[in-house]
Enzyme design. Structure first.
Site, PDB file in Angstrom:
ATOM      1  N   CYS A   1      44.506  50.022  43.740  1.00 30.57           N
ATOM      2  CA  CYS A   1      43.543  49.753  44.815  1.00 30.57           C
ATOM      3  C   CYS A   1      44.128  50.113  46.180  1.00 30.57           C
ATOM      4  O   CYS A   1      45.339  50.114  46.373  1.00 30.57           O
ATOM      5  CB  CYS A   1      43.136  48.282  44.793  1.00 30.57           C
ATOM      6  SG  CYS A   1      41.631  47.944  45.752  1.00 30.57           S
TER       7      CYS A   1
ATOM      8  N   ASP B   1      42.063  36.788  40.962  1.00 32.36           N
ATOM      9  CA  ASP B   1      43.024  37.107  42.018  1.00 32.36           C
ATOM     10  C   ASP B   1      43.685  35.834  42.514  1.00 32.36           C
ATOM     11  O   ASP B   1      43.228  34.716  42.252  1.00 32.36           O
ATOM     12  CB  ASP B   1      42.280  37.802  43.170  1.00 32.36           C
ATOM     13  CG  ASP B   1      43.200  38.599  44.086  1.00 32.36           C
ATOM     14  OD1 ASP B   1      44.422  38.642  43.834  1.00 32.36           O
ATOM     15  OD2 ASP B   1      42.698  39.188  45.058  1.00 32.36           O
TER      16      ASP B   1
END
Length: 218
Positions: free
Chosen positions: A10, A133
Site C-alpha cells: 500500500c 488493522d
C-alpha cells in the site's frame, strides 16, 4: 501457487515501486488518497500510475471518510478495482458505496483490544473484505500507515464470512510470526517496506513477500 499468501503493498507513489511490487509477486497495489499522508496522490498522478499496473493485479484506492463527490471525481479518472475505506465509515455507508459504484469494498477496522472486535463482524456483513488493522493512537494524524502492530492473539482462530487481510506494523521480520499466530491468508504492508515515508524499498518488498510465503518471482 494457489495456496500462497496474498500480499498488498500500500501507498505506492512511483512507477519504479509499482514495477518492483508487481515483479516480486504482490497481489494488490494500494494508492492513498488522503492529503495528510506522505503517500497521498493527486488524481492525475494516480491515473498515470494505475494505467501502468500490469493486468491481473488489483488496484486499490484507500480513502478516508470521502464524500460522494470526491469519490465520483476519483473513480471517473482512475481505473480502480477496489475501494478501501479507512475512516469512520459505518456499515450503512459501506453498503451504500458498494451499491453506488459497483466496486468491491474493503473496510478497515482498527483493533486495540477485545472491545474493537464486534465492529469487524458488523462490517463483515456488508463489505467484500475486511482489513484488520492496528487502531491508531488518539492523537495520530493518520488512520493507518503508522507502523504500529496490535496483539495478534486477539484474532487468533477468528474467522469472518468474507475474506480478510491483516495489517498494522508488519515488516519482513515479523510477518511470518503474524501469519502463524492469526492464520491470515492476506497481509498488507506500507511503512514496513519503506526506506523513508512514502518511499518503497525494493529489497524490503522482496524480503516481505518471501517471508510471508507469497508468490515471490525473480
Amino acid at each position: 501457487m494457489s495456496d500462497s499468501i496474498r500480499v498488498k503493498i500500500c501507498g505506492l507513489t512511483s512507477p519504479a515501486a509499482i514495477e518492483a511490487a508487481a515483479r516480486l509477486g504482490a497481489s494488490y497495489l494500494g494508492f492513498v488518497f488522503f492529503p495528510r499522508s506522505p503517500r497521498h496522490l493527486e488524481i492525475e498522478a494516480a491515473r498515470a500510475l494505475a494505467m501502468a499496473v500490469p493486468p491481473g493485479l488489483a488496484k486499490v484506492a484507500l480513502t478516508v471518510d470521502a464524500d460522494d463527490a470526491a469519490l465520483d471525481a476519483l473513480l471517473d479518472r482512475v481505473p480502480i478495482d477496489m475501494l478501501q475505506l479507512h475512516g469512520q465509515e459505518s456499515p450503512d455507508r459501506v453498503a451504500e458505496l458498494r451499491a453506488r459504484f459497483g466496486l468491491p469494498v474493503m473496510k478497515a477496522v482498527g483493533v486495540a483490544d477485545e472491545a474493537d472486535l464486534p465492529a469487524l463482524a458488523d462490517h463483515a456483513r456488508v463489505a467484500d473484505q475486511i482489513l484488520v488493522d492496528a487502531k491508531p493512537p488518539k492523537d495520530a494524524a493518520l488512520p493507518g500507515g503508522n507502523g504500529l502492530a496490535f496483539d495478534w492473539r486477539l484474532i487468533a482462530g477468528r474467522r469472518w464470512p468474507v475474506p480478510w487481510m491483516l495489517a498494522g506494523g508488519l515488516t519482513p521480520d515479523n510477518v511470518a510470526e503474524a501469519i502463524a499466530l492469526t492464520g491470515a491468508r492476506q497481509v498488507d504492508v506500507s511503512s514496513g517496506v519503506e526506506s523513508a515515508p512514502g518511499v518503497k524499498d525494493e529489497a524490503l518488498m522482496g524480503r516481505f513477500i518471501a517471508a510471508a510465503g507469497g508468490k515471490e518471482k525473480t
